[in-house]
Scaffold this active site. Structure first.
Site, PDB file in Angstrom:
ATOM      1  N   SER A  12       3.715   8.560   6.398  1.00  0.00           N
ATOM      2  CA  SER A  12       2.874   9.159   7.650  1.00  0.00           C
ATOM      3  C   SER A  12       3.614   8.811   8.999  1.00  0.00           C
ATOM      4  CB  SER A  12       1.585   8.286   7.786  1.00  0.00           C
ATOM      5  OG  SER A  12       0.973   8.340   8.952  1.00  0.00           O
ATOM      6  N   TYR A  32      -3.999   0.640   7.225  1.00  0.00           N
ATOM      7  CA  TYR A  32      -3.402   1.900   7.208  1.00  0.00           C
ATOM      8  C   TYR A  32      -1.808   1.863   7.584  1.00  0.00           C
ATOM      9  CZ  TYR A  32      -2.647   7.011   6.911  1.00  0.00           C
ATOM     10  OH  TYR A  32      -2.303   8.275   6.611  1.00  0.00           O
TER      11      TYR A  32
HETATM   12  N1  LIG Z   1      -4.541  14.150   7.072  1.00  0.00           N
HETATM   13  C1  LIG Z   1      -3.524  13.532   7.686  1.00  0.00           C
HETATM   14  O1  LIG Z   1      -3.605  13.839   9.089  1.00  0.00           O
HETATM   15  C2  LIG Z   1      -2.611  12.849   7.201  1.00  0.00           C
HETATM   16  C3  LIG Z   1      -1.356  12.444   8.031  1.00  0.00           C
HETATM   17  C4  LIG Z   1      -0.717  11.262   7.465  1.00  0.00           C
HETATM   18  C5  LIG Z   1      -0.419  11.094   6.324  1.00  0.00           C
HETATM   19  N2  LIG Z   1      -1.491  11.643   5.553  1.00  0.00           N
HETATM   20  C6  LIG Z   1      -1.439  11.196   3.956  1.00  0.00           C
HETATM   21  O2  LIG Z   1      -1.572  12.217   3.200  1.00  0.00           O
HETATM   22  C7  LIG Z   1      -2.093  11.784   2.057  1.00  0.00           C
HETATM   23  C8  LIG Z   1      -3.419  12.382   1.512  1.00  0.00           C
HETATM   24  O3  LIG Z   1      -4.382  12.841   2.833  1.00  0.00           O
HETATM   25  P1  LIG Z   1      -5.332  13.789   2.989  1.00  0.00           P
HETATM   26  O4  LIG Z   1      -5.716  13.938   4.427  1.00  0.00           O
HETATM   27  O5  LIG Z   1      -5.152  14.983   2.159  1.00  0.00           O
HETATM   28  O6  LIG Z   1      -6.545  12.869   2.409  1.00  0.00           O
HETATM   29  P2  LIG Z   1      -8.049  13.049   1.856  1.00  0.00           P
HETATM   30  O7  LIG Z   1      -8.903  12.150   2.028  1.00  0.00           O
HETATM   31  O8  LIG Z   1      -8.269  14.739   2.193  1.00  0.00           O
HETATM   32  O9  LIG Z   1      -7.529  13.113   0.205  1.00  0.00           O
HETATM   33  C9  LIG Z   1      -7.273  12.128  -0.473  1.00  0.00           C
HETATM   34  C10 LIG Z   1      -7.347  12.149  -2.101  1.00  0.00           C
HETATM   35  O10 LIG Z   1      -7.179  10.959  -2.621  1.00  0.00           O
HETATM   36  C11 LIG Z   1      -7.989  10.487  -3.700  1.00  0.00           C
HETATM   37  N3  LIG Z   1      -8.004   9.272  -3.670  1.00  0.00           N
HETATM   38  C12 LIG Z   1      -8.635   8.089  -3.020  1.00  0.00           C
HETATM   39  N4  LIG Z   1      -8.209   6.786  -3.540  1.00  0.00           N
HETATM   40  C13 LIG Z   1      -7.610   7.148  -4.595  1.00  0.00           C
HETATM   41  C14 LIG Z   1      -7.117   6.490  -5.583  1.00  0.00           C
HETATM   42  N5  LIG Z   1      -7.239   5.061  -5.754  1.00  0.00           N
HETATM   43  N6  LIG Z   1      -6.605   6.772  -6.896  1.00  0.00           N
HETATM   44  C15 LIG Z   1      -6.543   8.341  -6.954  1.00  0.00           C
HETATM   45  N7  LIG Z   1      -6.879   9.177  -6.192  1.00  0.00           N
HETATM   46  C16 LIG Z   1      -7.384   8.515  -4.845  1.00  0.00           C
HETATM   47  C17 LIG Z   1      -9.323  11.104  -2.873  1.00  0.00           C
HETATM   48  O11 LIG Z   1     -10.465  11.129  -3.724  1.00  0.00           O
HETATM   49  C18 LIG Z   1      -8.917  12.395  -2.282  1.00  0.00           C
HETATM   50  O12 LIG Z   1      -8.989  13.226  -3.098  1.00  0.00           O
HETATM   51  C19 LIG Z   1      -2.662  10.231   2.229  1.00  0.00           C
HETATM   52  O13 LIG Z   1      -1.579   9.527   1.778  1.00  0.00           O
HETATM   53  C20 LIG Z   1      -2.801  10.074   3.584  1.00  0.00           C
HETATM   54  O14 LIG Z   1      -2.366   8.738   4.101  1.00  0.00           O
HETATM   55  C21 LIG Z   1      -2.448  12.379   5.909  1.00  0.00           C
END
Ligand SMILES: NC(=O)c1ccc[n+]([C@@H]2O[C@H](COP(=O)([O-])OP(=O)(O)OC[C@H]3O[C@@H](n4cnc5c(N)ncnc54)[C@H](O)[C@@H]3O)[C@@H](O)[C@H]2O)c1
Length: 263
Positions: free
Chosen positions: A145, A158
């Site tokens: 991130s 985080y």
């Molecule tokens: N959305 C953003 O703006 C953003 C920005 C930077 C980084 N990220 C990173 O991208 C990745 C995905 O983010 P997103 O926005 O799609 O999140 P999201 O919350 O939409 O989806 C996350 C998924 O991970 C699953 N999950 C949670 N805990 C888990 C576990 N212990 N084991 C297996 N699965 C698990 C959830 O059930 C969900 O399906 C994350 O690592 C997040 O930190 C997201």
């Protein structure tokens, strides 16, 4: 197709960025295992994506060693091999520093950082054995991130976890380089998923994000999937230990941007 006949595990792929990565990998020719803790959403994702190729759901809490061991075993059982791991599962727990609970720190580090380690080690053991038997090396992609280098005061677990993922990416890349196994990370900026859903209904939050985003828009999950497709393909064959930031220009920005009222 750049991922023809490859087998990929994408964690946290029941929704959001992981789901977009799974879809992109399928359309690029890979067989995909969706690993998640949300079984209903995981099964719905499979139903949705099966039109694009061979996709399976396996329940896995990435923070649990036995779940991860089972994920690798079941994937090998179903497809006979693993070529690509995307450590995408991630959670957030917001709290001010003085109020942050120890168990929330443990929970976020457990999924985002330890989970990335557990999955990487389990899949790397398979990949190293394959290389030693004359096979192809494969690769690992971690979801980091912009918050691996930027700080949000009420998102301490985080930010710390993503800083750890960036360093885990470098150390794992160096450890696995002798086998030709590449390890890279993606550093998304603000991407429109459930994690960012509040922004849709909160003009102040939207303004806060856009004022720090020179491209003046939130990113789409498919724009992160495109970077994952590059890192998974042989087009990035000499790239390892890197984090590619896909953030609409946030990290290079010094001052804030004036956001027009009608955006
Ligand atoms: N959305 C953003 O703006 C953003 C920005 C930077 C980084 N990220 C990173 O991208 C990745 C995905 O983010 P997103 O926005 O799609 O999140 P999201 O919350 O939409 O989806 C996350 C998924 O991970 C699953 N999950 C949670 N805990 C888990 C576990 N212990 N084991 C297996 N699965 C698990 C959830 O059930 C969900 O399906 C994350 O690592 C997040 O930190 C997201």
């Amino acid at each position: 197709m750049s991922l023809e006949n490859k087998v990929a595990i994408v964690t946290g792929a029941a929704r959001g960025i992981g789901l977009a990565v799974a879809k992109r990998f399928l359309t690029d020719g890979a067989k995909v295992v969706i690993a998640d803790v949300d079984d209903d959403a995981g099964q719905a994702a499979v139903d949705d994506l099966k039109q694009f190729g061979d996709v399976t759901y396996i329940h896995c809490n990435v923070a649990e060693r036995l779940d991860v061991r089972n994920l690798v075993a079941e994937t090998l059982n179903a497809y006979g091999d693993i070529d690509i791991l995307v450590n995408n599962a991630g959670i957030v727990v917001g709290a001010d520093f003085l109020e942050l609970e120890e168990e929330d720190l443990d929970r976020v580090l457990g999924v985002n950082l330890k989970g990335t380690f557990l999955c990487s080690q389990a899949v790397a053991r398979h990949l190293v054995e394959r290389v030693q038997n004359g096979g192809e090396p494969g690769c690992i992609i971690n979801m980091s991130s912009i918050n691996s280098v930027l700080a949000i005061p009420n998102q301490i677990p985080y930010c710390v976890s993503k800083g750890g993922v960036a360093q885990l990416t470098r150390t794992t890349a160096v450890a696995l380089a002798p086998y030709g196994i590449r390890v890279n990370a993606i550093g998304p900026g603000s991407i429109m998923t459930d994690m960012l859903a509040s922004v849709n209904h909160d003009p102040a939050a939207k303004n806060r994000i856009l004022s720090r985003t020179p491209m003046l828009r939130v990113g789409e999950p498919s724009e992160i999937a495109g970077v994952a497709a590059f890192l998974a393909s042989s087009d990035s064959s000499y790239v390892t230990g890197q984090t590619i930031f896909a953030d609409g220009g946030r990290l290079p920005l010094n001052y804030t941007v004036a956001v027009p009222d009608d955006l």
